[in-house]
Write a protein that holds these residues in place. Structure first.
Motif, PDB file in Angstrom:
ATOM      1  N   MET A  17     -67.022  48.069  61.530  1.00 43.70           N
ATOM      2  CA  MET A  17     -66.333  47.378  60.446  1.00 43.70           C
ATOM      3  C   MET A  17     -67.234  46.326  59.813  1.00 43.70           C
ATOM      4  SD  MET A  17     -63.750  47.225  58.512  1.00 43.70           S
ATOM      5  CE  MET A  17     -62.468  48.182  59.328  1.00 43.70           C
ATOM      6  N   GLY A  18     -67.968  45.563  60.622  1.00 39.82           N
ATOM      7  CA  GLY A  18     -68.878  44.572  60.067  1.00 39.82           C
ATOM      8  C   GLY A  18     -69.902  45.197  59.142  1.00 39.82           C
ATOM      9  N   GLN A  19     -70.426  46.348  59.524  1.00 41.92           N
ATOM     10  CA  GLN A  19     -71.390  47.034  58.668  1.00 41.92           C
ATOM     11  C   GLN A  19     -70.740  47.495  57.365  1.00 41.92           C
ATOM     12  OE1 GLN A  19     -74.328  49.703  60.444  1.00 41.92           O
ATOM     13  NE2 GLN A  19     -73.609  49.103  62.481  1.00 41.92           N
ATOM     14  N   VAL A  67     -68.459  35.525  56.655  1.00 43.26           N
ATOM     15  CA  VAL A  67     -67.423  36.424  57.164  1.00 43.26           C
ATOM     16  C   VAL A  67     -67.803  36.824  58.578  1.00 43.26           C
ATOM     17  CG1 VAL A  67     -66.291  38.656  56.886  1.00 43.26           C
ATOM     18  CG2 VAL A  67     -66.872  37.280  54.863  1.00 43.26           C
ATOM     19  N   VAL A  68     -66.906  36.605  59.510  1.00 44.88           N
ATOM     20  CA  VAL A  68     -67.151  37.006  60.893  1.00 44.88           C
ATOM     21  C   VAL A  68     -66.202  38.144  61.242  1.00 44.88           C
ATOM     22  CG1 VAL A  68     -65.608  35.199  61.772  1.00 44.88           C
ATOM     23  CG2 VAL A  68     -67.257  36.262  63.301  1.00 44.88           C
ATOM     24  N   CYS A  69     -66.744  39.186  61.855  1.00 44.59           N
ATOM     25  CA  CYS A  69     -65.941  40.347  62.233  1.00 44.59           C
ATOM     26  C   CYS A  69     -66.419  40.818  63.602  1.00 44.59           C
ATOM     27  CB  CYS A  69     -66.085  41.453  61.193  1.00 44.59           C
ATOM     28  SG  CYS A  69     -65.019  42.884  61.506  1.00 44.59           S
ATOM     29  N   LEU A  70     -65.728  40.346  64.636  1.00 52.55           N
ATOM     30  CA  LEU A  70     -66.072  40.672  66.009  1.00 52.55           C
ATOM     31  C   LEU A  70     -64.855  41.267  66.705  1.00 52.55           C
ATOM     32  CD1 LEU A  70     -68.165  37.464  66.730  1.00 52.55           C
ATOM     33  CD2 LEU A  70     -69.054  39.776  66.369  1.00 52.55           C
ATOM     34  N   VAL A  71     -64.996  41.610  67.967  1.00 50.53           N
ATOM     35  CA  VAL A  71     -63.945  42.372  68.636  1.00 50.53           C
ATOM     36  C   VAL A  71     -62.648  41.585  68.770  1.00 50.53           C
ATOM     37  CG1 VAL A  71     -64.753  41.729  70.952  1.00 50.53           C
ATOM     38  CG2 VAL A  71     -63.441  43.851  70.621  1.00 50.53           C
ATOM     39  N   LEU A  92     -65.440  29.856  55.535  1.00 51.12           N
ATOM     40  CA  LEU A  92     -65.475  30.728  56.696  1.00 51.12           C
ATOM     41  C   LEU A  92     -64.230  31.615  56.690  1.00 51.12           C
ATOM     42  CD1 LEU A  92     -66.467  31.641  59.523  1.00 51.12           C
ATOM     43  CD2 LEU A  92     -65.229  29.657  60.469  1.00 51.12           C
ATOM     44  N   ILE A  93     -64.450  32.910  56.829  1.00 52.52           N
ATOM     45  CA  ILE A  93     -63.335  33.860  56.895  1.00 52.52           C
ATOM     46  C   ILE A  93     -63.478  34.682  58.170  1.00 52.52           C
ATOM     47  CG2 ILE A  93     -62.146  35.780  55.803  1.00 52.52           C
ATOM     48  CD1 ILE A  93     -63.138  34.838  53.150  1.00 52.52           C
ATOM     49  N   ASN A  94     -62.460  34.658  58.995  1.00 50.68           N
ATOM     50  CA  ASN A  94     -62.486  35.405  60.243  1.00 50.68           C
ATOM     51  C   ASN A  94     -61.669  36.682  60.077  1.00 50.68           C
ATOM     52  OD1 ASN A  94     -62.680  36.291  62.874  1.00 50.68           O
ATOM     53  ND2 ASN A  94     -62.397  34.240  63.737  1.00 50.68           N
ATOM     54  N   LEU A  95     -62.348  37.818  60.098  1.00 48.60           N
ATOM     55  CA  LEU A  95     -61.692  39.117  60.001  1.00 48.60           C
ATOM     56  C   LEU A  95     -61.675  39.840  61.342  1.00 48.60           C
ATOM     57  CD1 LEU A  95     -63.019  40.435  56.555  1.00 48.60           C
ATOM     58  CD2 LEU A  95     -60.853  39.291  57.059  1.00 48.60           C
ATOM     59  N   VAL A 124     -57.525  48.962  56.841  1.00 50.37           N
ATOM     60  CA  VAL A 124     -57.949  50.321  56.507  1.00 50.37           C
ATOM     61  C   VAL A 124     -59.134  50.719  57.382  1.00 50.37           C
ATOM     62  CG1 VAL A 124     -57.111  50.256  54.126  1.00 50.37           C
ATOM     63  CG2 VAL A 124     -59.429  49.440  54.657  1.00 50.37           C
ATOM     64  N   PRO A 125     -59.398  52.014  57.504  1.00 53.86           N
ATOM     65  CA  PRO A 125     -60.585  52.455  58.239  1.00 53.86           C
ATOM     66  C   PRO A 125     -61.865  52.057  57.503  1.00 53.86           C
ATOM     67  CG  PRO A 125     -59.010  54.267  57.935  1.00 53.86           C
ATOM     68  CD  PRO A 125     -58.559  53.143  57.052  1.00 53.86           C
ATOM     69  N   VAL A 126     -62.987  52.117  58.221  1.00 54.79           N
ATOM     70  CA  VAL A 126     -64.256  51.647  57.653  1.00 54.79           C
ATOM     71  C   VAL A 126     -64.630  52.397  56.383  1.00 54.79           C
ATOM     72  CG1 VAL A 126     -65.168  50.794  59.830  1.00 54.79           C
ATOM     73  CG2 VAL A 126     -65.549  53.179  59.205  1.00 54.79           C
ATOM     74  N   GLY A 127     -64.295  53.674  56.299  1.00 47.85           N
ATOM     75  CA  GLY A 127     -64.683  54.451  55.127  1.00 47.85           C
ATOM     76  C   GLY A 127     -63.968  54.065  53.857  1.00 47.85           C
ATOM     77  N   VAL A 128     -62.900  53.281  53.974  1.00 50.23           N
ATOM     78  CA  VAL A 128     -62.119  52.886  52.795  1.00 50.23           C
ATOM     79  C   VAL A 128     -62.515  51.496  52.300  1.00 50.23           C
ATOM     80  CG1 VAL A 128     -59.757  52.579  51.923  1.00 50.23           C
ATOM     81  CG2 VAL A 128     -60.229  54.324  53.630  1.00 50.23           C
TER      82      VAL A 128
END
Length: 292
Positions: A17-19, A67-71, A92-95, A124-128
């Motif tokens: 997701m981060g990518q 933007v932070v996106c971790l487990v 800062l946005i934590n996703l 949504v999934p990563v592809g979207v």
């Protein structure tokens, strides 16, 4: 989607997701800096123009929007706690995915350090991600959201602002995933029951799609019922529908299938009937789900 916006963005965490998030920012024209605890991720992003930072602090100082996106929030807390000074003056946005309580705790930490903070959830999934179909929720101070709304549209339009309670994005996330995983559990169980009865899954699928086609109207009506607390059941009342659940339960037991989900559904329905909701709609079960 293409946005003419040159504000620099940082993405911390390069799981799938981060990518996807970093890629969407790059596609929208944002100078994008990325960082991951292990340095073996993000080669494709670097090849597309992202800058790989040597440390989380270096990454933070490169972006106006971080933007932070971790487990989960345990992971994001470990990364962000030492960075309070570096985050000053940035949004800062934590996703990362977690529960509403953790989102509110993170907001309290940010407030204690005078940081502009939003909490969010990618639905949504990563592809979207980065397309017009992407649904991404945000919650926090409206003024902070307004600062970065244009940049956030790179991830999905519209960038959906829910309100100033920082826990709202996680709450919406949990409610929607509650529905999704409950439905997925029922779907897999339906195929298991069919297989036990000698029915090929491919033969059943088109008919299950017929039921799925009814769901949008059911969702809308249930939302109205729960909000109004009026559960009109003349078309299909709870007592009648619970009898059907009982038939499914006995069929599954007879075939030696796991019945945990069905038992829980019937138990909740029986409690609602005992509370006088037998003539009401299925939605009335909500009145007996609060066990406090």
């Amino acid at each position: 989607m293409t946005h003419v916006n040159s504000s620099p963005v940082t993405v911390l965490g390069l799981g799938s997701m981060g990518q996807a998030l970093a890629g969407a920012f790059l596609d929208a024209g944002h100078p994008t800096t990325v960082w991951n605890r292990s340095a073996d991720k993000g080669e494709q992003l670097v090849a597309r123009g992202a800058v790989r930072a040597a440390s989380a602090e270096e990454a933070v100082r490169a972006g106006d929007l971080v933007v932070v996106c971790l487990v989960d929030y345990d992971a994001s807390d470990k990364v962000l706690t030492p960075l309070a000074d570096a985050l000053a003056g940035r949004v800062l946005i934590n996703l990362s995915s977690d529960i509403p309580l953790r989102a509110r705790e993170a907001a309290a930490w940010a407030k204690g350090h005078s940081l502009d903070y939003l909490d969010g959830a990618v639905m949504v999934p990563v592809g979207v991600v980065g397309t017009a179909r992407a649904l991404v929720f945000y919650a926090g101070e409206r003024a902070v959201y307004d600062k970065c709304e244009s940049a956030l549209k790179a991830l999905g339009e519209p960038a959906t602002f829910l309100g100033e309670d920082h826990g709202l994005a996680a709450a919406y996330d949990m409610a929607m995933l509650d529905f999704f995983y409950g439905a997925m559990g029922g779907l897999v169980h339906a195929f298991a029951l069919a297989r036990a009865e000698g029915i090929d899954g491919a033969a059943l699928a088109p008919y299950l799609n017929t039921i799925a086609g009814f769901l949008p109207a059911i969702v809308e009506r249930t939302g109205t019922d729960v909000h109004s607390r009026v559960y009109e059941g003349s078309g299909a009342n709870l007592a009648m529908m619970t009898a059907s659940v009982d038939h499914i339960l006995h069929t599954a037991k007879g075939r030696g299938l796991d019945t945990g989900q069905l038992v829980a559904i019937k138990a909740a329905a029986d409690r609602a009937i005992a509370a006088g909701h037998g003539p009401d709609s299925w939605s009335s079960i909500v009145e007996v789900l609060d066990e406090r």
